[in-house]
Write a protein that holds these residues in place. Sequence first.
Motif, mmCIF file in Angstrom:
data_model
loop_
_atom_site.group_PDB
_atom_site.id
_atom_site.type_symbol
_atom_site.label_atom_id
_atom_site.label_comp_id
_atom_site.label_asym_id
_atom_site.label_seq_id
_atom_site.Cartn_x
_atom_site.Cartn_y
_atom_site.Cartn_z
ATOM 1 N N VAL A 1 -5.748 -3.949 -15.863
ATOM 2 C CA VAL A 1 -4.712 -3.302 -15.050
ATOM 3 C C VAL A 1 -4.994 -1.814 -14.878
ATOM 4 N N VAL A 2 -5.430 -1.149 -15.947
ATOM 5 C CA VAL A 2 -5.771 0.272 -15.836
ATOM 6 C C VAL A 2 -6.929 0.464 -14.863
ATOM 7 N N ALA A 3 -7.900 -0.449 -14.886
ATOM 8 C CA ALA A 3 -9.017 -0.351 -13.942
ATOM 9 C C ALA A 3 -8.533 -0.514 -12.510
ATOM 10 N N GLU A 4 -7.577 -1.412 -12.274
ATOM 11 C CA GLU A 4 -7.022 -1.586 -10.929
ATOM 12 C C GLU A 4 -6.364 -0.300 -10.445
ATOM 13 N N TYR A 5 -5.567 0.306 -11.303
ATOM 14 C CA TYR A 5 -4.891 1.544 -10.924
ATOM 15 C C TYR A 5 -5.886 2.687 -10.732
ATOM 16 N N THR A 6 -6.898 2.733 -11.565
ATOM 17 C CA THR A 6 -7.894 3.794 -11.443
ATOM 18 C C THR A 6 -8.607 3.712 -10.104
ATOM 19 N N GLU A 7 -8.970 2.508 -9.712
ATOM 20 C CA GLU A 7 -9.624 2.320 -8.415
ATOM 21 C C GLU A 7 -8.679 2.670 -7.271
ATOM 22 N N LEU A 8 -7.427 2.230 -7.382
ATOM 23 C CA LEU A 8 -6.450 2.511 -6.327
ATOM 24 C C LEU A 8 -6.195 4.013 -6.203
ATOM 25 N N GLU A 9 -6.106 4.700 -7.327
ATOM 26 C CA GLU A 9 -5.885 6.139 -7.285
ATOM 27 C C GLU A 9 -7.067 6.867 -6.645
ATOM 28 N N ALA A 10 -8.277 6.431 -6.976
ATOM 29 C CA ALA A 10 -9.459 7.056 -6.375
ATOM 30 C C ALA A 10 -9.470 6.844 -4.867
ATOM 31 N N GLU A 11 -9.101 5.654 -4.414
ATOM 32 C CA GLU A 11 -9.065 5.380 -2.977
ATOM 33 C C GLU A 11 -7.964 6.184 -2.290
ATOM 34 N N ALA A 12 -6.826 6.335 -2.965
ATOM 35 C CA ALA A 12 -5.728 7.114 -2.393
ATOM 36 C C ALA A 12 -6.113 8.591 -2.264
ATOM 37 N N LEU A 13 -6.817 9.103 -3.230
ATOM 38 C CA LEU A 13 -7.277 10.492 -3.167
ATOM 39 C C LEU A 13 -8.316 10.676 -2.062
ATOM 40 N N GLU A 14 -9.153 9.674 -1.866
ATOM 41 C CA GLU A 14 -10.164 9.767 -0.813
ATOM 42 C C GLU A 14 -9.505 9.865 0.561
ATOM 43 N N LEU A 15 -8.463 9.065 0.794
ATOM 44 C CA LEU A 15 -7.774 9.144 2.084
ATOM 45 C C LEU A 15 -7.073 10.493 2.236
ATOM 46 N N TYR A 16 -6.527 10.997 1.147
ATOM 47 C CA TYR A 16 -5.859 12.305 1.185
ATOM 48 C C TYR A 16 -6.792 13.370 1.760
ATOM 49 N N THR A 17 -8.060 13.321 1.390
ATOM 50 C CA THR A 17 -9.014 14.334 1.860
ATOM 51 C C THR A 17 -9.297 14.213 3.345
ATOM 52 N N TYR B 1 2.213 12.181 2.750
ATOM 53 C CA TYR B 1 1.330 11.218 2.097
ATOM 54 C C TYR B 1 1.528 11.227 0.584
ATOM 55 N N ARG B 2 1.631 12.413 0.006
ATOM 56 C CA ARG B 2 1.850 12.496 -1.441
ATOM 57 C C ARG B 2 3.184 11.878 -1.821
ATOM 58 N N GLU B 3 4.202 12.086 -0.994
ATOM 59 C CA GLU B 3 5.531 11.550 -1.300
ATOM 60 C C GLU B 3 5.560 10.025 -1.221
ATOM 61 N N LEU B 4 4.954 9.481 -0.181
ATOM 62 C CA LEU B 4 5.058 8.042 0.086
ATOM 63 C C LEU B 4 4.030 7.199 -0.656
ATOM 64 N N ILE B 5 2.830 7.720 -0.851
ATOM 65 C CA ILE B 5 1.740 6.892 -1.359
ATOM 66 C C ILE B 5 1.070 7.481 -2.599
ATOM 67 N N LEU B 6 0.603 8.710 -2.514
ATOM 68 C CA LEU B 6 -0.231 9.248 -3.589
ATOM 69 C C LEU B 6 0.545 9.412 -4.890
ATOM 70 N N PHE B 7 1.726 10.031 -4.834
ATOM 71 C CA PHE B 7 2.484 10.237 -6.068
ATOM 72 C C PHE B 7 2.874 8.925 -6.741
ATOM 73 N N PRO B 8 3.424 7.939 -6.024
ATOM 74 C CA PRO B 8 3.762 6.679 -6.705
ATOM 75 C C PRO B 8 2.564 6.017 -7.369
ATOM 76 N N ILE B 9 1.387 6.135 -6.747
ATOM 77 C CA ILE B 9 0.185 5.556 -7.353
ATOM 78 C C ILE B 9 -0.228 6.358 -8.578
ATOM 79 N N GLN B 10 -0.283 7.678 -8.447
ATOM 80 C CA GLN B 10 -0.719 8.505 -9.567
ATOM 81 C C GLN B 10 0.237 8.413 -10.751
ATOM 82 N N ALA B 11 1.532 8.430 -10.472
ATOM 83 C CA ALA B 11 2.513 8.398 -11.554
ATOM 84 C C ALA B 11 2.428 7.089 -12.334
ATOM 85 N N MET B 12 2.330 5.960 -11.614
ATOM 86 C CA MET B 12 2.272 4.678 -12.306
ATOM 87 C C MET B 12 0.911 4.444 -12.947
ATOM 88 N N ALA B 13 -0.146 4.918 -12.326
ATOM 89 C CA ALA B 13 -1.465 4.815 -12.958
ATOM 90 C C ALA B 13 -1.461 5.576 -14.282
#
Length: 475
Positions: free
Chosen positions: A166-182, A192-204
Amino acid sequence: MAKGLKAPDDAIVLLCDDNWGDVTRLPNASERKRKGGWGMYYHVDYVGAPRNSKFLNATPIQNMWEQLHLTYEYGVDKLWVLNVGDLKPMEYPINMFLSMAWNPRRFNAGNLLDHTREFCAQQFGEAHAGEAARLLNLCCKLNGRSTAEMLDAGTYNLDKGEWDEVVAEYTELEAEALELYTRLRPDQHDAYRELILFPIQAMANLHRMYRAQAMNNRLYEAGNPDANVWADRCERFFRRDSALCAQYNNELAGGKWRGMMMQKHIGYTSWNDDFPHDIMPRVYRMAAGGQGGYVFEGSDGVVSIEAEHYFCKRDAKEACWTNIPHMGRTLGAMALMPYTKPTDGAELTYKFGGIGGVKTVKVHVVVKSTLDFQVKGGMTYEVSLDGGDAVSVNFNSRLNENPENVHSVYYPTVARRVVESTVTLPVGPDSLHTLTLRPKDPGIVFEKVVVDAGGYVPQFLFGKESGKRVAADRR
């Protein structure tokens, strides 16, 4: 009505879900004929048992669609009400609920994520809508497995590898979310941070924190000194949770959403959040390492020991054993310093048990790929087991640019930064065994020792440190 109440025929009867998104009752064919019709009271935010759910959206897209589709199929079409106390983190489920209420038949199992894509296109444009929708869907799915408030060290099975998965799933998802942010425009970053990036980072981060707690608790119970490493990680992730929330409250949109991420979500012991602030998960620490006294029990025919987890050490007359944290591939390393002084009399001793039924073992000694800097034909150390004859190991005699070594031995070895040497030694009759390393030259850096009693499978990291630090009466 289930208790016998007879509502006026022209009144709308409002049914409800179970507070977690599953409807509790729907009208049968006869009941659907009543004039007033039926309504549904639905939750994406909740205060109640078994725990409050207020910090982040934890409603998977598919769950909401499936239950609202079911609701509509059973004729509940007069009034839909959504319970959502914390508006900001629930923006997407609010939007989806209202879209379903406006046109319940528009979406089906095959085109459901079209809604997610349209929502993301409104926020981030067509060019990024597909990737943003994919991330938002996965965020809702993974967060829906367990709310932040329900999550703890026991949620996933440590022994079966669930926490790692599960941690690996979140780690991959967070990396992909950060890539789109750029790739987004600066004016899209806040949304984007409010809707997608923060919820992913916080739960990861929360999953990493509770995995660290689970690892700490397990290793502490086993007497493994790496418990302290995981305690440090758990504390670091706990602090990062506060930092992420503070960033949301104070930096996003120039502080527009100050206070929106102040819901307590770490430290629940009952259904409510009647505690003053988030509470650091409980971790345990072993006595500071580096003082020796470690005794390990083998597991499945293997004992893997970090060099710094010795039972006892003996310094040379003018050189002392020095622990170098983070040296090498795993925890750290041990070296005699100063390097300019003789090594006579110096040794490291390791004690272990749990390898019964064998007459010999293979001992893998891992050292840093130090070169023969004195140009003396190689540097050596000795290995002995249970007081038996010492075996001398020259580990770097071929680490040079001689034609017969340069491409076959030298470059491949130094590029990997370690030298693993293996000796076969007879095992003494006692259940507790003593392994001794003696450097015969200065500059030798010991990183790990693996005792193979038939169960070792070669690994780049030489296996996790096995067994436990046992009671003093075994020493």
